[in-house]
Write an enzyme that holds these catalytic residues in place. Structure first.
Site, PDB file in Angstrom:
ATOM      1  N   ASN A   9       1.666 -82.061  39.363  1.00  0.00           N
ATOM      2  CA  ASN A   9       2.972 -81.395  39.368  1.00  0.00           C
ATOM      3  C   ASN A   9       3.263 -80.928  37.938  1.00  0.00           C
ATOM      4  O   ASN A   9       3.635 -81.734  37.089  1.00  0.00           O
ATOM      5  CB  ASN A   9       4.043 -82.392  39.853  1.00  0.00           C
ATOM      6  CG  ASN A   9       5.442 -81.843  39.692  1.00  0.00           C
ATOM      7  OD1 ASN A   9       5.642 -80.638  39.544  1.00  0.00           O
ATOM      8  ND2 ASN A   9       6.430 -82.730  39.729  1.00  0.00           N
ATOM      9  N   TRP A  10       3.078 -79.645  37.712  1.00  0.00           N
ATOM     10  CA  TRP A  10       3.233 -79.115  36.349  1.00  0.00           C
ATOM     11  C   TRP A  10       4.688 -79.016  35.918  1.00  0.00           C
ATOM     12  O   TRP A  10       4.968 -78.728  34.750  1.00  0.00           O
ATOM     13  CB  TRP A  10       2.597 -77.733  36.244  1.00  0.00           C
ATOM     14  CG  TRP A  10       1.094 -77.732  36.257  1.00  0.00           C
ATOM     15  CD1 TRP A  10       0.271 -78.839  36.225  1.00  0.00           C
ATOM     16  CD2 TRP A  10       0.230 -76.588  36.298  1.00  0.00           C
ATOM     17  NE1 TRP A  10      -1.043 -78.432  36.240  1.00  0.00           N
ATOM     18  CE2 TRP A  10      -1.102 -77.055  36.274  1.00  0.00           C
ATOM     19  CE3 TRP A  10       0.456 -75.213  36.338  1.00  0.00           C
ATOM     20  CZ2 TRP A  10      -2.190 -76.191  36.303  1.00  0.00           C
ATOM     21  CZ3 TRP A  10      -0.634 -74.351  36.371  1.00  0.00           C
ATOM     22  CH2 TRP A  10      -1.943 -74.841  36.349  1.00  0.00           C
ATOM     23  N   LYS A  11       5.616 -79.154  36.862  1.00  0.00           N
ATOM     24  CA  LYS A  11       7.045 -78.994  36.539  1.00  0.00           C
ATOM     25  C   LYS A  11       7.253 -77.633  35.856  1.00  0.00           C
ATOM     26  O   LYS A  11       6.606 -76.661  36.215  1.00  0.00           O
ATOM     27  CB  LYS A  11       7.537 -80.167  35.700  1.00  0.00           C
ATOM     28  CG  LYS A  11       7.130 -81.509  36.311  1.00  0.00           C
ATOM     29  CD  LYS A  11       7.788 -82.684  35.678  1.00  0.00           C
ATOM     30  CE  LYS A  11       7.258 -83.957  36.348  1.00  0.00           C
ATOM     31  NZ  LYS A  11       8.013 -85.138  36.013  1.00  0.00           N
ATOM     32  N   HIS A  96      11.545 -84.003  45.225  1.00  0.00           N
ATOM     33  CA  HIS A  96      11.131 -84.631  43.965  1.00  0.00           C
ATOM     34  C   HIS A  96      12.356 -85.196  43.260  1.00  0.00           C
ATOM     35  O   HIS A  96      13.452 -84.644  43.352  1.00  0.00           O
ATOM     36  CB  HIS A  96      10.436 -83.590  43.060  1.00  0.00           C
ATOM     37  CG  HIS A  96       9.881 -84.213  41.822  1.00  0.00           C
ATOM     38  ND1 HIS A  96      10.642 -84.405  40.704  1.00  0.00           N
ATOM     39  CD2 HIS A  96       8.665 -84.742  41.554  1.00  0.00           C
ATOM     40  CE1 HIS A  96       9.896 -85.013  39.788  1.00  0.00           C
ATOM     41  NE2 HIS A  96       8.697 -85.219  40.278  1.00  0.00           N
ATOM     42  N   GLU A  98      13.449 -85.104  40.343  1.00  0.00           N
ATOM     43  CA  GLU A  98      14.215 -84.186  39.469  1.00  0.00           C
ATOM     44  C   GLU A  98      15.063 -83.223  40.303  1.00  0.00           C
ATOM     45  O   GLU A  98      16.161 -82.842  39.907  1.00  0.00           O
ATOM     46  CB  GLU A  98      13.251 -83.437  38.541  1.00  0.00           C
ATOM     47  CG  GLU A  98      12.758 -84.347  37.420  1.00  0.00           C
ATOM     48  CD  GLU A  98      11.319 -84.118  37.002  1.00  0.00           C
ATOM     49  OE1 GLU A  98      10.774 -83.019  37.218  1.00  0.00           O
ATOM     50  OE2 GLU A  98      10.726 -85.081  36.456  1.00  0.00           O
ATOM     51  N   GLU A 168       7.586 -92.292  44.425  1.00  0.00           N
ATOM     52  CA  GLU A 168       7.753 -92.125  42.979  1.00  0.00           C
ATOM     53  C   GLU A 168       9.021 -92.841  42.534  1.00  0.00           C
ATOM     54  O   GLU A 168      10.123 -92.288  42.647  1.00  0.00           O
ATOM     55  CB  GLU A 168       7.877 -90.637  42.631  1.00  0.00           C
ATOM     56  CG  GLU A 168       6.624 -89.840  42.917  1.00  0.00           C
ATOM     57  CD  GLU A 168       6.558 -88.598  42.034  1.00  0.00           C
ATOM     58  OE1 GLU A 168       5.567 -88.454  41.317  1.00  0.00           O
ATOM     59  OE2 GLU A 168       7.503 -87.792  42.043  1.00  0.00           O
ATOM     60  N   GLY A 174       8.055 -90.014  34.018  1.00  0.00           N
ATOM     61  CA  GLY A 174       8.180 -89.495  32.653  1.00  0.00           C
ATOM     62  C   GLY A 174       8.626 -90.529  31.635  1.00  0.00           C
ATOM     63  O   GLY A 174       8.998 -90.186  30.516  1.00  0.00           O
ATOM     64  N   SER A 213       4.400 -91.784  35.745  1.00  0.00           N
ATOM     65  CA  SER A 213       3.657 -92.132  34.527  1.00  0.00           C
ATOM     66  C   SER A 213       2.190 -92.481  34.781  1.00  0.00           C
ATOM     67  O   SER A 213       1.628 -93.364  34.131  1.00  0.00           O
ATOM     68  CB  SER A 213       4.374 -93.256  33.766  1.00  0.00           C
ATOM     69  OG  SER A 213       5.620 -92.797  33.281  1.00  0.00           O
ATOM     70  N   GLY A 234       2.599 -85.961  36.837  1.00  0.00           N
ATOM     71  CA  GLY A 234       3.391 -84.955  36.138  1.00  0.00           C
ATOM     72  C   GLY A 234       2.828 -84.680  34.754  1.00  0.00           C
ATOM     73  O   GLY A 234       1.899 -83.884  34.572  1.00  0.00           O
ATOM     74  N   GLY A 235       3.372 -85.354  33.750  1.00  0.00           N
ATOM     75  CA  GLY A 235       3.037 -85.083  32.346  1.00  0.00           C
ATOM     76  C   GLY A 235       1.546 -85.021  32.054  1.00  0.00           C
ATOM     77  O   GLY A 235       1.086 -84.142  31.312  1.00  0.00           O
TER      78      GLY A 235
HETATM   79  P1  PGA Z   1       5.124 -88.188  35.386  1.00  0.00           P
HETATM   80  O1  PGA Z   1       5.807 -87.354  36.569  1.00  0.00           O
HETATM   81  O2  PGA Z   1       3.675 -88.375  35.773  1.00  0.00           O
HETATM   82  O3  PGA Z   1       5.312 -87.362  34.169  1.00  0.00           O
HETATM   83  O4  PGA Z   1       5.842 -89.510  35.334  1.00  0.00           O
HETATM   84  C1  PGA Z   1       5.466 -87.584  37.920  1.00  0.00           C
HETATM   85  C2  PGA Z   1       6.227 -86.624  38.770  1.00  0.00           C
HETATM   86  O5  PGA Z   1       7.345 -86.287  38.404  1.00  0.00           O
HETATM   87  O6  PGA Z   1       5.755 -86.154  39.829  1.00  0.00           O
END
Ligand code: PGA
Length: 249
Positions: A9-11, A96, A98, A168, A174, A213, A234-235
């Site tokens: 997930n590149w956000k 998600h 966010e 999640e 994050g 994470s 994500g990150g």
């Molecule tokens: P993260 O994000 O790996 O940066 O914690 C995961 C996600 O939001 O899908």
């Protein structure tokens, strides 16, 4: 035998130019593997870039990070499931954390999005997870099973719908904090048994991913945990070398 799903997930990172460079590097280093599926969720503006780059790689799918539930209309800034599909998406991320916590997305909206994705012939990946306050209050199981039930409540023929779940925990996204493999397994087991009540043995075919994470150093341990069928990253997925390390775990 699990067929893990590794999802990036590149956000709000990697526009079309960066996405092209990423895919060139990633695909050059990542040989097709029959034992796993990779899904890349770029920003909507880079969907076509990613889909075109992986067009002849059946093991690498493209997903969209968000859709609107309506087919079309006066919804400035939004895209529909059919538009995302037209741009190359095969999977839709729904709910998600966010989207829920920064943009106020509700369970009812998630339900409409899952329904729209399914109607358009797309796989949806529904995300569930508790906040730190809910965890400390012992509410994790209640929260995630409620989000699951509500999220799929509008999907017709759930038993035959293509979908994926992602657990999640909000406090792990994050933050550098990760659920232990044991904790992730325990919640995945709860989700699996809830799914069995809903769709019987078909539940065993629904991948349940862990996210929060995930990094090259903890991916193997999480992936080996019982009931963890893949990872949503994500990150550590934004840059090709760390994503390659995770995808090859
Ligand atoms: P993260 O994000 O790996 O940066 O914690 C995961 C996600 O939001 O899908």
């Amino acid at each position: 035998m699990k067929r893990p799903v590794l999802a990036a997930n590149w956000k709000m990172n990697n526009g079309p130019t960066a996405a092209k460079a990423f895919m060139d590097t990633f695909l050059a280093g990542y040989s097709p593997r029959s034992d796993r599926t990779v899904i890349i969720f770029p920003s909507a503006v880079a969907l076509t870039t990613v889909a075109n780059s992986s067009a002849n790689r059946k093991d690498v799918l493209t997903g969209v990070q968000n859709i609107h539930w309506a087919e079309k209309g006066a919804f400035t800034g939004e895209i529909s499931a059919t538009m995302a599909k037209d741009a190359g998406a095969e999977v839709v991320l729904v709910g998600h954390s966010e989207r829920r916590h920064v943009f106020g997305e509700t369970d009812a909206q998630c339900a409409k999005k899952c329904c729209a994705a399914s109607r358009a012939g797309l796989t949806f990946m529904l995300c569930v997870g508790e906040t730190i306050q809910q965890r400390e209050a012992g509410e994790t199981e209640r929260v995630v099973t409620h989000q699951l039930r509500e999220g799929v409540s509008q999907t017709q023929n759930l038993i035959s719908a293509d979908f994926i779940l992602a657990y999640e925990p909000v406090w792990a996204i994050g933050t550098g904090l990760t659920a232990s493999a044991g904790d992730a397994s325990a919640i995945h087991t709860v989700l699996r048994s809830e799914l069995r009540q809903m769709i019987g043995t078909r539940a065993d075919e629904i991948p349940i991913l862990y996210g929060g994470s995930v990094s090259p150093s903890n991916a193997a341990g999480l992936l080996a945990a019982p009931e963890v069928d893949g990872l949503l990253v994500g990150g550590a997925s934004v840059e090709p070398s760390s994503w390659l390390a995770i995808a090859q775990t």
